[in-house]
Design a protein around this motif. Structure first.
Motif, PDB file in Angstrom:
ATOM      1  N   LEU A 147      45.926  59.954  66.420  1.00 56.78           N
ATOM      2  CA  LEU A 147      46.905  59.721  67.488  1.00 56.78           C
ATOM      3  C   LEU A 147      48.191  59.084  66.965  1.00 56.78           C
ATOM      4  O   LEU A 147      49.283  59.357  67.489  1.00 56.78           O
ATOM      5  N   VAL A 148      48.094  58.230  65.949  1.00 57.87           N
ATOM      6  CA  VAL A 148      49.313  57.658  65.360  1.00 57.87           C
ATOM      7  C   VAL A 148      50.138  58.769  64.721  1.00 57.87           C
ATOM      8  O   VAL A 148      51.370  58.832  64.888  1.00 57.87           O
ATOM      9  N   GLU A 149      49.484  59.666  63.987  1.00 60.76           N
ATOM     10  CA  GLU A 149      50.200  60.796  63.379  1.00 60.76           C
ATOM     11  C   GLU A 149      50.805  61.687  64.452  1.00 60.76           C
ATOM     12  O   GLU A 149      51.939  62.160  64.322  1.00 60.76           O
ATOM     13  N   TRP A 150      50.047  61.916  65.526  1.00 63.52           N
ATOM     14  CA  TRP A 150      50.517  62.741  66.643  1.00 63.52           C
ATOM     15  C   TRP A 150      51.768  62.130  67.263  1.00 63.52           C
ATOM     16  O   TRP A 150      52.749  62.824  67.545  1.00 63.52           O
ATOM     17  N   ALA A 151      51.768  60.813  67.481  1.00 67.17           N
ATOM     18  CA  ALA A 151      52.903  60.132  68.100  1.00 67.17           C
ATOM     19  C   ALA A 151      54.130  60.159  67.189  1.00 67.17           C
ATOM     20  O   ALA A 151      55.254  60.420  67.637  1.00 67.17           O
ATOM     21  N   ARG A 152      53.919  59.904  65.913  1.00 67.57           N
ATOM     22  CA  ARG A 152      55.045  59.889  64.973  1.00 67.57           C
ATOM     23  C   ARG A 152      55.693  61.265  64.864  1.00 67.57           C
ATOM     24  O   ARG A 152      56.919  61.376  64.741  1.00 67.57           O
ATOM     25  N   ALA A 153      54.882  62.311  64.911  1.00 66.05           N
ATOM     26  CA  ALA A 153      55.422  63.668  64.820  1.00 66.05           C
ATOM     27  C   ALA A 153      56.322  63.990  66.010  1.00 66.05           C
ATOM     28  O   ALA A 153      57.171  64.881  65.919  1.00 66.05           O
ATOM     29  N   ARG A 154      56.153  63.256  67.095  1.00 67.27           N
ATOM     30  CA  ARG A 154      56.955  63.486  68.300  1.00 67.27           C
ATOM     31  C   ARG A 154      58.040  62.426  68.483  1.00 67.27           C
ATOM     32  O   ARG A 154      58.680  62.374  69.525  1.00 67.27           O
ATOM     33  N   GLY A 155      58.194  61.568  67.492  1.00 65.14           N
ATOM     34  CA  GLY A 155      59.218  60.539  67.573  1.00 65.14           C
ATOM     35  C   GLY A 155      58.901  59.451  68.577  1.00 65.14           C
ATOM     36  O   GLY A 155      59.813  58.780  69.085  1.00 65.14           O
ATOM     37  N   LEU A 156      57.630  59.244  68.865  1.00 70.80           N
ATOM     38  CA  LEU A 156      57.224  58.239  69.847  1.00 70.80           C
ATOM     39  C   LEU A 156      56.889  56.919  69.161  1.00 70.80           C
ATOM     40  O   LEU A 156      56.412  56.910  68.023  1.00 70.80           O
ATOM     41  N   PRO A 157      57.120  55.795  69.842  1.00 65.20           N
ATOM     42  CA  PRO A 157      56.747  54.498  69.258  1.00 65.20           C
ATOM     43  C   PRO A 157      55.218  54.392  69.172  1.00 65.20           C
ATOM     44  O   PRO A 157      54.502  54.910  70.030  1.00 65.20           O
ATOM     45  N   THR A 158      54.739  53.729  68.135  1.00 64.93           N
ATOM     46  CA  THR A 158      53.287  53.580  67.959  1.00 64.93           C
ATOM     47  C   THR A 158      52.836  52.132  68.077  1.00 64.93           C
ATOM     48  O   THR A 158      51.647  51.844  67.917  1.00 64.93           O
ATOM     49  N   GLU A 159      53.765  51.233  68.366  1.00 71.04           N
ATOM     50  CA  GLU A 159      53.409  49.818  68.474  1.00 71.04           C
ATOM     51  C   GLU A 159      52.389  49.615  69.602  1.00 71.04           C
ATOM     52  O   GLU A 159      52.576  50.079  70.724  1.00 71.04           O
ATOM     53  N   GLY A 160      51.328  48.928  69.285  1.00 70.33           N
ATOM     54  CA  GLY A 160      50.298  48.630  70.275  1.00 70.33           C
ATOM     55  C   GLY A 160      49.256  49.716  70.442  1.00 70.33           C
ATOM     56  O   GLY A 160      48.250  49.515  71.132  1.00 70.33           O
ATOM     57  N   LEU A 161      49.453  50.878  69.808  1.00 69.11           N
ATOM     58  CA  LEU A 161      48.506  51.983  69.982  1.00 69.11           C
ATOM     59  C   LEU A 161      47.153  51.664  69.354  1.00 69.11           C
ATOM     60  O   LEU A 161      46.105  51.880  69.983  1.00 69.11           O
TER      61      LEU A 161
END
Length: 273
Positions: A147-161
């Motif tokens: 999910l962290v990789e998924w979020a980063r690929a979409r330019g989404l923040p990952t803090e707290g994930l």
């Protein structure tokens, strides 16, 4: 569901430069879907539904099919299998909850309102993976990775994930144990502490809970442990598996109840941590 899948394939395929690469990508998607399908089938079987065990081969243009391969094992006993299942579950979470996950990350409340989905993911994993593999840390680590990789690929923040996933997929153990209260005199008084996951009960040396008694089948029963919840399922015990004197195929076991396999009787108790 179909719309989400179609849009995902279009987005994925658009990144490739030629038809051969697109076809290769779609083959990978089909294989992933086959694995996901096996996971869903197991969940439905656990709920009592009847569905076919595997997808047929999927033609992807011309005469090149994706071979279905063997069915996924009922209980996963190797680390690679557990890792692969965790990644499939993570992909499933991101595929069918894309909008909710994105909204939560953008608002600073990762995985808000996804408690039920995370609980289902946990339960599915624990009903497939052997307890000796310590499944919950594996599930948390792999789902977080995906999910962290998924979020980063979409330019989404990952803090707290990562903390949100740890909280959503964890649950304090009830420190359950089984005590042998009757049967083979060499076993009476023995206490076995239960860990989250699947545990085989039987006479075979490979059993997680080995009962070396002639009345017990080599693979007699399975225990499914998820924190405070313990279920037992008869596997190949010719004499069946009994809970409080009643023959069962699969049932939840309450604290104080007695499980009988062959002539051996075990009582579910809670013990100090």
């Amino acid at each position: 569901m179909a719309a989400s899948l179609a849009s995902g394939i279009v987005r994925g395929g658009g990144a490739f430069g030629n038809d051969g690469q697109v076809a290769a990508h779609l083959v990978g998607v089909a294989r992933w879907l086959r694995d996901l399908y096996e996971t869903v089938i197991f969940a439905r079987r656990a709920a009592g539904s009847k569905h076919p065990s595997v997808l047929p081969s999927v033609p992807l243009g011309g005469d090149t099919p994706v071979q279905k391969g063997p069915p996924m094992p009922r209980t996963i006993t190797d680390s690679e299998g557990a890792t692969n299942l965790a990644k499939v579950i993570a992909s499933d979470l991101s595929l069918y909850n894309e909008a909710a996950i994105e909204q939560g990350l953008r608002s600073g409340q990762p995985l808000a309102n996804l408690d039920d989905q995370l609980l289902e993911a946990r339960q599915l994993f624990l009903h497939r993976v052997a307890a000796r593999l310590d499944p919950i840390p594996t599930l948390i680590a792999r789902v977080t990775e995906v999910l962290v990789e998924w979020a980063r690929a979409r330019g989404l923040p990952t803090e707290g994930l990562a903390p949100a996933l740890h909280q959503g997929l964890s649950r304090s153990s009830g420190a359950a144990a089984l005590v042998v209260v009757a049967g083979d005199r060499d076993l009476v008084g023995s206490t076995v502490h239960l860990r989250d996951g699947v545990q085989l009960v039987g006479r075979t040396p490979e059993a997680d809970l080995r009962l070396d008694a002639e009345s017990v089948a080599p693979e007699h029963a399975r225990l499914f442990v998820d924190g405070d919840v313990v279920e037992v399922e008869n596997v190949r015990g010719s004499s069946g598996t009994l809970v409080d004197g009643e023959s069962v195929r699969r049932t939840t076991v309450e604290v104080g109840s007695k499980i009988q396999v062959g002539e051996v009787i075990l009582q579910l108790v809670r013990v100090a941590r």
